[in-house]
Design an enzyme around this catalytic site. Structure first.
Site, PDB file in Angstrom:
ATOM      1  N   ASP A 141       0.759  -1.110   0.011  1.00 27.05           N
ATOM      2  CA  ASP A 141      -0.023   0.052   0.209  1.00 27.05           C
ATOM      3  C   ASP A 141       0.867   1.175   0.018  1.00 27.05           C
ATOM      4  OD1 ASP A 141      -2.095  -1.599   0.216  1.00 27.05           O
ATOM      5  OD2 ASP A 141      -2.558  -1.387   2.269  1.00 27.05           O
ATOM      6  N   LYS A 142       0.454   2.250  -0.339  1.00 25.68           N
ATOM      7  CA  LYS A 142       1.029   3.462  -0.433  1.00 25.68           C
ATOM      8  C   LYS A 142       1.770   3.998   0.900  1.00 25.68           C
ATOM      9  CE  LYS A 142       0.559   8.311  -2.237  1.00 25.68           C
ATOM     10  NZ  LYS A 142      -0.291   9.460  -2.857  1.00 25.68           N
TER      11      LYS A 142
END
Length: 238
Positions: free
Chosen positions: A105-106
């Site tokens: 995930d970012k």
């Protein structure tokens, strides 16, 4: 092995851009089997011809493997119009076909394998292989044996089936607890959803291993290095 254009080969191996390579050829700085080359579209046999640029042998490397310590704020993609990608961080390669094996995930940090070896990526990501992935996390609330047992049995994260059994190690139990969690699949936002299922929330997440590959702790966020031969061998055997 098929024949390839000389200028394409030199550009792919990092000697320079196509235009820079053509200038080297014009300057008589490129040889094949010690014979000066004058044409950029000349075809070469990578198994038998010896190519030199400025007197230095240019070896053919088909696959590249990098360990990256992904920072938060960077997305696990090859390109994006709005955000920095993990491929933007790889500065030592002219390969156009590098990609991340899986995604983080970012806002998640940690281990990412970057390569252009599609077969290895397929093996590592295959749902049938159940490759272990271990994460370090800070989560809201106290962790106890009940959570360990829940994860060991598999938890309901809103899909058709519960998660596969996972291994939770509690490093510190407090208002903000520190844990290590090993999972054997890769569902969307899986770690975050697992803790939400037991009434907690992930505050910080970092992947520290994938299969037999361990994150090199000497790598700062955003740094990367090529895998060692031993790491690559262990990863493939695992």
């Amino acid at each position: 092995m098929a024949l390839v254009r000389l200028d394409k080969f030199l550009a792919n191996m990092g000697v320079g851009t196509r235009s820079e390579v053509k200038n080297l050829i014009k300057s008589k700085k490129i040889t094949i089997d010690d014979v000066i080359v004058t044409s950029p579209d000349m075809k070469i046999d990578l198994e038998h011809n010896i190519v030199k640029a400025n007197g230095i042998v240019v070896s053919y490397i088909e696959y590249e493997y990098y360990m990256l310590n992904k920072p938060a704020g960077v997305i696990s993609a090859t390109e994006d119009k709005h955000c920095s990608t993990i491929i933007d961080l790889i500065k030592d390669s002219n390969k156009k076909d590098l990609f991340p094996v899986g995604r983080l995930d970012k806002d998640t940090e940690g281990l990412l394998l970057i390569t252009n070896d599609g077969a290895l990526a397929h093996d590592l990501l295959s749902p049938k292989k159940h490759i272990p992935k271990t994460y370090y996390a800070k989560v809201a609330g106290h962790m106890d044996a009940a959570v360990i047992n829940a994860f060991k049995e598999g938890v309901d994260i809103g899909e058709d089936k519960p998660t596969l059994p996972a291994e939770l190690k509690i490093l510190n139990s407090n208002e903000v607890s520190e844990i290590e969690l090993t999972i054997y699949e890769g569902k969307f936002h899986q770690v975050k959803r697992m803790f939400e299922a037991v009434g907690s929330k992930v505050l910080y997440l970092k992947r520290i291993s994938m299969g037999n590959l361990q994150l090199d702790n000497s790598l700062e966020l955003g740094e990367y290095r090529a895998l060692t031969l031993d790491e690559l061998k262990t990863l493939k055997e695992g």
